[in-house]
Design an enzyme around this catalytic site. Structure first.
Site, mmCIF file in Angstrom:
data_model
loop_
_atom_site.group_PDB
_atom_site.id
_atom_site.type_symbol
_atom_site.label_atom_id
_atom_site.label_comp_id
_atom_site.label_asym_id
_atom_site.label_seq_id
_atom_site.Cartn_x
_atom_site.Cartn_y
_atom_site.Cartn_z
ATOM 1 N N HIS A 171 0.880 -1.182 0.000
ATOM 2 C CA HIS A 171 0.000 0.000 0.000
ATOM 3 C C HIS A 171 0.908 1.220 0.000
ATOM 4 C CE1 HIS A 171 -3.855 1.998 1.804
ATOM 5 N NE2 HIS A 171 -3.166 2.861 1.073
ATOM 6 N N HIS A 231 -9.394 0.845 -1.632
ATOM 7 C CA HIS A 231 -9.454 1.471 -0.318
ATOM 8 C C HIS A 231 -10.894 1.361 0.190
ATOM 9 C CE1 HIS A 231 -5.645 3.069 -1.546
ATOM 10 N NE2 HIS A 231 -5.562 3.971 -0.604
ATOM 11 N N GLU A 290 -11.603 3.207 5.702
ATOM 12 C CA GLU A 290 -10.658 4.132 6.344
ATOM 13 C C GLU A 290 -11.484 5.235 6.988
ATOM 14 O OE1 GLU A 290 -6.849 7.028 5.282
ATOM 15 O OE2 GLU A 290 -8.246 6.457 3.699
#
Length: 329
Positions: A9, A189, A192
């Protein structure tokens, strides 16, 4: 010698250190709104994801030529090698460049010039993952994938990044279906700043094989059980989480609880020039803040190679895993 590890990442644009930004700005005749590297580094203090993204995209103006992208990738690889990285899967954001007149070929060929010699120069094998900006339209993502087709021999997979809230994974169903048809690996993603439901949606709607971040899965016990059962890798970025105020302090990071829950978590640096450390720095920080044992740190490194897109080179994966197992702290 640092613990061998893979980094899964890592946004290459997020490795732009102030010194290189100023050097490229001078080379390309770009005026930065900062007088010195120290002043620019002071700007690397963020209240949330959006405040980071504003500066992140503004500084990309210095990246103009293939040589600029080569210099950027070389600088990252040199730092990564010094911190024990043996394999790196590198994200790039083509829409952020094509929108300002830099072609897909300029970006890919510039990065490839560095990646092609990464093993010889730095001892690092690499993969390149093209990310779609989730705050842009689905149509733009499809156009980006179409523009990338001449370069798919250099691109291993696709990802999804940028501002998460209000941009659910399902928005990109069509482009991920096309990416799967083209044989590309898929990550995204999720979880988060967005909810745990975005993690589930990325799995079920986009068919992703890895979740980038995924912290908020811990709010959903059923989802945690599924992630553990299916061995879905999560690419955590601890220093990033603190710098972007996703968590208040590193000592409250859920990484230890995620390990205890049987999740296949990995440690990565995200945008290290902006967030205070490269991947080895992240390992050192969580080990201290969370009082991780040597074996827990070894597990994180093992996970990084298990989660890597090395299916086409299992002997290499086995070699890297052996390096982890024989490493002496």
């Amino acid at each position: 010698m640092p613990l061998p590890k893979a980094e899964l990442h890592l946004h290459i644009e997020g490795t732009l250190e102030p010194e290189l930004a100023f050097a490229l700005a001078e080379r390309n005749g770009v005026t930065l709104p900062y007088a010195t590297t120290e002043e620019l580094r002071e700007a690397y203090r963020f209240s949330d994801l959006q405040s980071f993204l504003d500066l992140y995209y503004a500084l990309m103006a210095v990246l103009r030529t293939p040589e600029d992208f080569t210099a950027l990738a070389d600088a990252y690889l040199e730092r990564a090698a010094a911190q024990g990285v043996r394999h790196a899967e590198i994200f790039f954001d083509p829409q952020a460049h094509t929108a300002r007149g830099v072609s897909m070929g300029t970006v890919v060929e510039g990065l490839a010039a560095a990646l092609d010699r990464a093993e010889e120069r730095y001892g690092i094998s690499t993969r390149l993952i093209m990310c779609f900006l989730r705050d842009e339209s689905a149509a733009s993502a499809l156009a980006t994938l179409e523009a990338a087709k001449p370069y798919l021999d250099r691109i291993t997979g696709v990802g999804l990044d940028s501002a998460e809230v209000g941009h659910p994974p399902a928005k990109f169903r069509e482009v991920y279906e096309e990416a799967a048809r083209l044989g590309l690996r898929r990550v995204a993603h999720a979880g988060e700043e967005g909810p745990a439901e975005y993690v589930r949606e990325a799995l079920d709607v986009l068919g992703v094989e890895r979740i980038d971040h995924g912290l908020r899965c811990m709010e959903d016990p059923e989802l945690v059980e599924r992630l553990a059962r299916e061995r879905v890798p999560l690419t955590l970025c601890p220093l990033s989480n603190v710098r972007l105020r996703v968590i208040d302090e590193l000592g409250r990071h859920p990484l230890r609880e995620m390990l205890d829950a049987g999740l296949l978590v990995t440690v990565n640096s995200d945008d290290p020039a902006y967030f205070g450390g490269y991947v080895g720095d992240n390992y050192a920080a969580v080990r201290e803040a969370l009082s991780l044992s040597q074996e827990q740190v070894r597990v994180l490194a093992r996970h990084s190679f298990e989660a890597a897109f090395l299916d086409d080179d299992e002997p290499r994966r086995a070699r890297y895993l052996a390096e982890v197992e024989t490493y002496t702290f």
